[in-house]
Motif scaffolding. Structure first.
Motif, PDB file in Angstrom:
ATOM      1  N   MET A  29       7.916  27.451  65.223  1.00 31.56           N
ATOM      2  CA  MET A  29       7.386  27.330  65.875  1.00 31.56           C
ATOM      3  C   MET A  29       5.875  26.061  65.762  1.00 31.56           C
ATOM      4  N   PHE A  30       6.656  25.069  64.980  1.00 28.21           N
ATOM      5  CA  PHE A  30       6.245  23.349  65.699  1.00 28.21           C
ATOM      6  C   PHE A  30       6.822  23.441  66.635  1.00 28.21           C
ATOM      7  N   ALA A  31       7.307  23.750  67.866  1.00 32.73           N
ATOM      8  CA  ALA A  31       7.878  24.335  69.066  1.00 32.73           C
ATOM      9  C   ALA A  31       6.287  24.627  70.176  1.00 32.73           C
ATOM     10  N   LEU A  32       6.114  25.674  69.613  1.00 31.86           N
ATOM     11  CA  LEU A  32       5.431  26.726  70.487  1.00 31.86           C
ATOM     12  C   LEU A  32       3.920  25.879  70.058  1.00 31.86           C
ATOM     13  N   ALA A  33       3.321  25.618  68.730  1.00 27.92           N
ATOM     14  CA  ALA A  33       2.427  24.836  68.382  1.00 27.92           C
ATOM     15  C   ALA A  33       1.748  23.837  68.745  1.00 27.92           C
ATOM     16  N   GLN A  34       3.077  22.828  69.286  1.00 28.29           N
ATOM     17  CA  GLN A  34       2.395  21.338  70.320  1.00 28.29           C
ATOM     18  C   GLN A  34       3.037  22.195  71.918  1.00 28.29           C
ATOM     19  N   ARG A  35       3.596  23.066  71.758  1.00 29.89           N
ATOM     20  CA  ARG A  35       3.049  23.814  73.838  1.00 29.89           C
ATOM     21  C   ARG A  35       1.986  24.511  73.854  1.00 29.89           C
ATOM     22  N   ASN A  36       1.505  25.268  73.400  1.00 27.30           N
ATOM     23  CA  ASN A  36       0.119  25.895  73.051  1.00 27.30           C
ATOM     24  C   ASN A  36      -0.820  24.970  72.202  1.00 27.30           C
ATOM     25  N   GLY A  37      -1.033  24.011  71.990  1.00 24.58           N
ATOM     26  CA  GLY A  37      -2.032  23.295  71.297  1.00 24.58           C
ATOM     27  C   GLY A  37      -2.281  24.089  70.249  1.00 24.58           C
ATOM     28  N   ASP A  59       1.460  36.333  49.083  1.00 22.17           N
ATOM     29  CA  ASP A  59       1.802  35.337  49.294  1.00 22.17           C
ATOM     30  C   ASP A  59       2.199  34.655  50.612  1.00 22.17           C
ATOM     31  N   PHE A  60       3.381  35.846  51.277  1.00 23.31           N
ATOM     32  CA  PHE A  60       3.765  35.967  52.056  1.00 23.31           C
ATOM     33  C   PHE A  60       3.118  36.226  53.403  1.00 23.31           C
ATOM     34  N   LEU A  61       2.597  37.203  53.253  1.00 29.79           N
ATOM     35  CA  LEU A  61       1.681  37.711  54.327  1.00 29.79           C
ATOM     36  C   LEU A  61       0.851  36.297  55.196  1.00 29.79           C
ATOM     37  N   ASP A  62       0.194  35.535  53.380  1.00 31.01           N
ATOM     38  CA  ASP A  62      -1.000  34.541  54.029  1.00 31.01           C
ATOM     39  C   ASP A  62      -0.041  34.072  55.185  1.00 31.01           C
ATOM     40  N   LEU A  63       1.017  33.360  54.785  1.00 31.66           N
ATOM     41  CA  LEU A  63       1.306  32.699  55.561  1.00 31.66           C
ATOM     42  C   LEU A  63       2.470  32.699  56.999  1.00 31.66           C
ATOM     43  N   TYR A  64       2.679  34.602  56.901  1.00 27.16           N
ATOM     44  CA  TYR A  64       2.862  35.009  58.032  1.00 27.16           C
ATOM     45  C   TYR A  64       2.156  35.146  58.886  1.00 27.16           C
ATOM     46  N   TYR A  65       0.500  35.308  58.881  1.00 27.30           N
ATOM     47  CA  TYR A  65      -0.733  35.768  59.918  1.00 27.30           C
ATOM     48  C   TYR A  65      -0.449  34.054  60.401  1.00 27.30           C
ATOM     49  N   GLN A  66      -0.545  32.998  59.192  1.00 23.65           N
ATOM     50  CA  GLN A  66      -0.786  31.683  60.050  1.00 23.65           C
ATOM     51  C   GLN A  66      -0.079  31.242  60.949  1.00 23.65           C
ATOM     52  N   GLY A  67       1.164  31.466  60.595  1.00 16.94           N
ATOM     53  CA  GLY A  67       2.161  31.221  61.803  1.00 16.94           C
ATOM     54  C   GLY A  67       2.355  31.557  62.947  1.00 16.94           C
ATOM     55  N   MET A  68       2.089  33.172  62.967  1.00 20.89           N
ATOM     56  CA  MET A  68       1.985  33.582  64.204  1.00 20.89           C
ATOM     57  C   MET A  68       0.713  33.205  65.253  1.00 20.89           C
ATOM     58  N   SER A  69       0.016  32.518  64.844  1.00 14.79           N
ATOM     59  CA  SER A  69      -0.689  31.767  65.532  1.00 14.79           C
ATOM     60  C   SER A  69      -0.029  30.608  66.511  1.00 14.79           C
ATOM     61  N   VAL A  70       0.683  30.870  66.630  1.00 16.07           N
ATOM     62  CA  VAL A  70       1.200  29.808  67.742  1.00 16.07           C
ATOM     63  C   VAL A  70       1.627  31.086  68.901  1.00 16.07           C
ATOM     64  N   LEU A  71       1.678  32.063  68.730  1.00 12.72           N
ATOM     65  CA  LEU A  71       1.902  33.228  69.740  1.00 12.72           C
ATOM     66  C   LEU A  71       0.917  32.930  70.573  1.00 12.72           C
ATOM     67  N   ARG A  72       0.760  33.180  71.448  1.00 15.50           N
ATOM     68  CA  ARG A  72      -0.681  33.155  72.689  1.00 15.50           C
ATOM     69  C   ARG A  72       0.668  33.928  73.900  1.00 15.50           C
ATOM     70  N   GLU A  73       1.397  33.417  74.502  1.00 12.22           N
ATOM     71  CA  GLU A  73       1.426  33.563  76.099  1.00 12.22           C
ATOM     72  C   GLU A  73       2.845  34.292  76.394  1.00 12.22           C
ATOM     73  N   GLU A  74       2.886  35.546  76.604  1.00 12.61           N
ATOM     74  CA  GLU A  74       3.923  36.003  77.095  1.00 12.61           C
ATOM     75  C   GLU A  74       5.972  35.669  76.865  1.00 12.61           C
ATOM     76  N   GLN A  75       5.790  34.009  77.671  1.00 14.31           N
ATOM     77  CA  GLN A  75       6.757  33.501  77.329  1.00 14.31           C
ATOM     78  C   GLN A  75       6.664  33.705  75.968  1.00 14.31           C
ATOM     79  N   ASP A  76       6.250  33.196  75.234  1.00 11.90           N
ATOM     80  CA  ASP A  76       6.313  32.730  73.430  1.00 11.90           C
ATOM     81  C   ASP A  76       6.899  33.952  73.493  1.00 11.90           C
ATOM     82  N   PHE A  77       6.403  35.111  72.953  1.00 16.75           N
ATOM     83  CA  PHE A  77       7.083  36.181  72.451  1.00 16.75           C
ATOM     84  C   PHE A  77       8.285  36.975  73.728  1.00 16.75           C
ATOM     85  N   TYR A  78       8.111  36.553  74.878  1.00 16.88           N
ATOM     86  CA  TYR A  78      10.452  36.058  75.056  1.00 16.88           C
ATOM     87  C   TYR A  78      10.922  35.380  74.089  1.00 16.88           C
ATOM     88  N   ASP A  79      10.358  34.510  74.232  1.00 11.26           N
ATOM     89  CA  ASP A  79      11.531  32.736  73.487  1.00 11.26           C
ATOM     90  C   ASP A  79      11.414  33.798  72.162  1.00 11.26           C
TER      91      ASP A  79
END
Length: 337
Positions: A29-37, A59-79
């Motif tokens: 999550m942290f690496a993809l956030a940096q990669r995707n700005g 409680d979990f879902l709130d963080l879950y949806y926030q976390g997936m905001s780092v997923l932007r590109e096809e490569q992110d979903f692949y990784d």
């Protein structure tokens, strides 16, 4: 003779309840956030991990949806998907049926095909490189209007060669299965298999609704079905698979002590149970961690663990020949072959 821990480690098994977005480890999550700005409200991996404390599903879902905001590109979903497959290959997992939540991505402007292409490419590489077969299940978010699910189903229609089924997840209470009768009927008519989360936090009526209104092939979770004896008898008679996720139940406070987990009761009542991780990066364990947790808490024998592993293949959407071959692998393992 193998110790129980060693027995579980290499026991051939399938995982049928895994949200791929829920395998997003804090490091990625942290690496993809940096990669995707992408800006996250955490300044380190440790800070993200420290936030993984929940008192209920929301409680979990709130963080879950926030976390997936780092997923932007096809490569992110692949990784993301490839990392999950590498992890579970070490757990003796031979087959996976992976959930994904396209609405959570298309709402952010990520194209449906971007998500699907990245996940599917990783699943194909996982089969070729790791020997793990896979099926993909599109989940509708039940807290969104059913009309939105219909739009998502329409997007999936051209990809029936890559998506085996549809499911229903996200916030359960207040969103009964009956809200989604139309979209599930259309999905089944188009050849999709059907599953649904029910009885995780919602009442037994939601399990019956999934069975009768949505006509599902599997129930995801199903814990609260135990509160209705007639429903339990029907589930047992029909041998309706339940994809149980013990560590998830513990972390979301569905149970307060693993020794009180209903899995043993389910088995004693003849229910068709499988073990799964749900959202492993958030709930502290992948599939073998779940096997070990219930074995230690409930004293399950190797024979019972092997039967649960056989169930995981029997409940899958593999064809009969592939199911038989995988179950034979379990038998050979148990017999020392």
């Amino acid at each position: 003779m193998l110790s129980v821990t060693d027995f579980i480690a290499s026991l051939p098994k399938a995982e049928l309840h895994i949200h791929i977005e829920g395998s997003l480890e804090p490091e990625m999550m942290f690496a993809l956030a940096q990669r995707n700005g992408v800006s996250l409200p955490y300044d380190s991996v440790e800070a993200i991990r420290a936030a993984y404390s929940f008192s209920n599903l929301q409680d979990f879902l709130d963080l879950y949806y926030q976390g997936m905001s780092v997923l932007r590109e096809e490569q992110d979903f692949y990784d993301l998907t490839r990392a999950y497959l590498s992890r579970v290959a070490a757990d003796g997992v031979k087959h996976v049926e992976v959930f994904f939540d396209p609405q959570a991505h298309t709402a952010r402007g990520v194209a449906f095909e971007t998500v699907l292409d990245g996940i599917h490419r990783a699943l194909a590489d996982g089969e070729r490189q790791l020997g793990i077969t896979a099926k993909l299940i599109l989940c509708f978010l039940r807290h969104l209007p059913a009309e939105d699910a219909l739009v998502t189903l329409e997007q999936a229609m051209d990809h029936r060669d890559r998506i085996v089924g549809v499911g229903l997840d996200s916030s359960e209470n207040g969103y009964p299965p009956e809200l989604f009768v139309e979209v599930f009927a259309k999905a089944r008519a188009a050849g999709f298999r059907a599953v649904a989360h029910a009885g995780e936090e919602g009442p037994p009526a939601y399990v019956r609704g999934a069975l009768e209104a949505l006509q599902v092939d599997r129930i995801d979770h199903g814990n609260r079905a135990l509160e209705d004896e007639a429903l339990v008898a029907e589930l047992a008679e029909r041998q309706m698979p339940l994809t149980v996720c013990p560590l998830s139940n513990l972390r979301l406070c569905g149970v307060t002590d693993m020794k009180k987990h209903p899995l043993k009761t389910m088995l004693d009542k003849g229910l068709f149970v499988t073990l799964n991780s749900d959202d492993p990066s958030y709930f502290g364990g992948y599939v073998n961690d779940n096997y070990r947790a219930v074995q230690q808490a409930l004293g399950l024998s190797d024979a019972v663990l092997a039967e649960i592993a056989r169930n995981s293949f029997a409940a899958s959407f593999l064809d009969d020949e592939a199911k038989a071959a995988r179950i034979a692998e379990v038998d050979a393992y148990v017999n020392g072959g």
